[in-house]
Structures are given as structure tokens and as C-alpha cells.
Design a protein around this motif. Sequence first.
Motif, PDB file in Angstrom:
ATOM      1  N   PHE A 128       0.808  -1.214   0.000  1.00 32.95           N
ATOM      2  CA  PHE A 128       0.000   0.000   0.000  1.00 32.95           C
ATOM      3  C   PHE A 128       0.844   1.268   0.000  1.00 32.95           C
ATOM      4  O   PHE A 128       0.293   2.373  -0.031  1.00 32.95           O
ATOM      5  N   GLY A 129       2.164   1.137   0.042  1.00 35.16           N
ATOM      6  CA  GLY A 129       3.059   2.263  -0.165  1.00 35.16           C
ATOM      7  C   GLY A 129       3.322   3.118   1.055  1.00 35.16           C
ATOM      8  O   GLY A 129       2.736   2.928   2.137  1.00 35.16           O
ATOM      9  N   ASN A 130       4.215   4.082   0.868  1.00 34.41           N
ATOM     10  CA  ASN A 130       4.640   4.938   1.969  1.00 34.41           C
ATOM     11  C   ASN A 130       3.520   5.821   2.507  1.00 34.41           C
ATOM     12  O   ASN A 130       3.515   6.172   3.687  1.00 34.41           O
ATOM     13  N   ALA A 131       2.584   6.207   1.641  1.00 32.89           N
ATOM     14  CA  ALA A 131       1.478   7.056   2.104  1.00 32.89           C
ATOM     15  C   ALA A 131       0.707   6.362   3.228  1.00 32.89           C
ATOM     16  O   ALA A 131       0.268   7.006   4.188  1.00 32.89           O
ATOM     17  N   PHE A 132       0.562   5.031   3.107  1.00 34.60           N
ATOM     18  CA  PHE A 132      -0.090   4.286   4.177  1.00 34.60           C
ATOM     19  C   PHE A 132       0.871   4.002   5.331  1.00 34.60           C
ATOM     20  O   PHE A 132       0.509   4.165   6.506  1.00 34.60           O
TER      21      PHE A 132
END
Length: 435
Positions: A128-132
Motif C-alpha cells: 500500500f506504499g509509503n502514504a499508508f
Amino acid sequence: MFSWMGKDDSRRKEPEVYKDVADGLKKLYKQRLYPLEEHYRFHDFHSPALDEADFDAKPMILLVGQYSTGKTTFIKYLLESDFPGIRIGPEPTTDRFIAVMGSGQDGIIPGNALVVDPKKQFRPLSKFGNAFLNRFQCSQLNNPVLNSITIVDTPGILSGEKQRIDRGYNFSGVLEWFAERVDRIILLFDAHKLDISDEFRRAIEALKGYDDKIRIVLNKADMINHQQLMRVYGALMWSLGKVLHTPEVSRVYIGSFWDQPLHFDMNRRLFELEEQDLFQDIQSLPRNAALRKLNDLIKRARLAKVHAYIISSLKKEMPSMFGKDSKKKELINNLEDIYEKIEREHNISRGDFPDLKRMQEKLVHHDFTKFHQIKPKLLENVDHMLTNDIARYGCLHVTTVCLVLSHKGDHCVSCLVTQRVSCLVLSYKITLAMS
């Protein structure tokens, strides 16, 4: 109010004692089911491969609700103490996913460090990437409740104009990932905020398919009198009926889950009984953890078998030379016909098939020429696991429960009959469930 831990030692959580069952399920998965998943790209379409941490993990509870419905306060009430990173207020205070776990020392583990820890079950969340991951953390503390369970707090779901703001990550996707792995999902509602926003509706839809795990809580019920409580309860049931789309009436636990005096004392006895029912349900999770993992593995195996039939059917229909792109589009558009064909030929229930629209969306991004034809040996291994191996580990679970109850001095019906009869009955029930 009712204390969940209490002074009675019999109410305290028993540590998980099903290590033998968990180890057996690990071997079954790696030897029987994983080869089928890998061969037909199951992990690209449905769920990542299971790690050892998924089998060893303590039971998890997921709290979901709109902002300021008392999710974080519920955890504090359950633990009877604060936890690192706790923030409570009338505004949307919890802006991140917080996994509250037991540990010898208090502290906070950031999301990026958490998903690379092989001993934790959160590694697949890195997709889900760094934003999550910047909005994900683990709060560790030494607490007796956390010896047997893990609690996951979620960001307050927004309403009005605020829900149109993009969070920067797939919020519904994260909820669905947790829903697949947790043992309980607690939906919290505030007695003064019964409206279900668009984002909350999408969140509840992401939890579909896990209805057996959902428990609904009407919180802050001490803020209204008994006449208003009846009206609020009716309004909540009406709102839920438009979202859950189930013929059964949902069980709603009514109470005030905090450590402050009640505002309206007339419903004290009702609140205490409701809290006891909910907490006893939570207390049963460690005892039923192995059986839940067994059940989830069976569900996963059934889905993997259907997925193998779908992928092999698509491969079989593809031309060897020309017109591959047009044929791919045609097959995706006619995927429902393929579902019906597989259902007839292999006598598979339609409820075992993946969601049609989601499967069509996933197939667009795959090259059908790289799919594989049906491989009977892989399917035979999974069938053998379902009909023979699973039943054996089910017997081990029954035996373990009997030993634990005997150690505690409780009575168990299974202990009154021979182990052989217990195994036969359990095998028969599992066979019926799979037929």
C-alpha cells in the motif's frame, strides 16, 4: 461498570496453546496449497502468500467507526490503561492505523520498520506504499489483556465535505486486508451520530464476506434516557438494513465503554449485561484461534481451487497465433458464462467464486498466454488436504481443547467419549461443510 479483566483469575486470558495445530497448518499450506496458488498466480488476484507469522499470530480485533465514536476509548477501557500514542478528543484524533500489541516494554514501532519484521504478520501491507506506512504504527505495552489478543485501531471515518479528501492510499483496501485476517470486527456507532457517510458505506462494503466476524456496538448510550434509546436503536437498525443487505437482524451491543460515571443511570443493568456478553465473546477468541485458522485455510483452499479452474479455462480458450487481444477482451466480457460452465462441470457452489467485477478488473492487466492449463496433481493435493489432512488437525484441536479444559478443572463433552469417536464426528462435520 463491568471490568473485563476483573479480579477473578478465571476471567483472564489464557495464552494460546495451539502451537502444534499452527505448526501442522504451516506444513499443510506449504506442501499442499501453496504450489497451486503459485502455479495459477493466486497471489496476484486475491491474497498474498501466507507467512509463518500469519499462523503464529495472536487473535486480532479490528475497530471501525466514524470519528469520535469512542474507538480509542474502547481500547483504553478494555486494557484499563493508556497505550503509547493514544490521543482522545471530540475531533478526529486517530489519523492512523495503530496495532496495539503486547510486549515486555512500552514503545512505538513506525510502519516502515513494522512491515519488514518477519515475526510480525504485517509484511504484505508494504504493497500500500509509503502514504499508508507513514500512517501505520505498532504500540507495544506490557498488559495482561494483550498476552492473548492484538487490537487494531483505525482512523475515524469522515463525513460531509471531509470525506471527499483523498487519504493518499487505498483505505478500503487496507480495511479489507485486515478483515481477512482478524478474528473480530467491531463496528462502533455513536448514539448521537447514526448517519452512515459515503466513506463509511464503502468501508462496510469492504468488510462484506466476513459477516461472521462483525459485531456492532452502539456506544455512548448513557448519554440519552431510555425513551430516546429505544428510538436511537430503531434508527440504527434501519440504517444498517440499507447497508448490510442481510435478511437476519444484526446483533447490537448497547453500552457506554469508558471509565466515567454514567450520565443516565436508569439503564445501568442493561449496559452491564450487554458489556458482559460482548467481552465474553472477545474472551472466547484465544480458545477458538486454532479453529478459526483452520476455517480460514479451508476457505482459502476452496477459492484457490476455483481460481485454478478459471485461469485454466481462460488459457484453454486463447488462440495460439492470431487475435489474442480481441479474444482476451471477449473472454473478460463473457466471464460470467465461464463461471456458469465451471459451476456445472465441477459441481462448485456459486458462493465459492470470486467477485465477478473485481475479477474482470484484475484480468485486464494480465497476459492470458502466460496462464497454465489445468494440472490435476496440484488439485489432487489440495483435495487430499481438505478431505484427510485438515480432519486430522481438527482432531488435534479437539484434543488440545479437552486437555486445556481438564487442566482448568472444567467439564468438556468431548472428554466424555473416546478420542476415536470425537475424531470421526469432527471429520464428518468437516466433510459436510466441504460438500
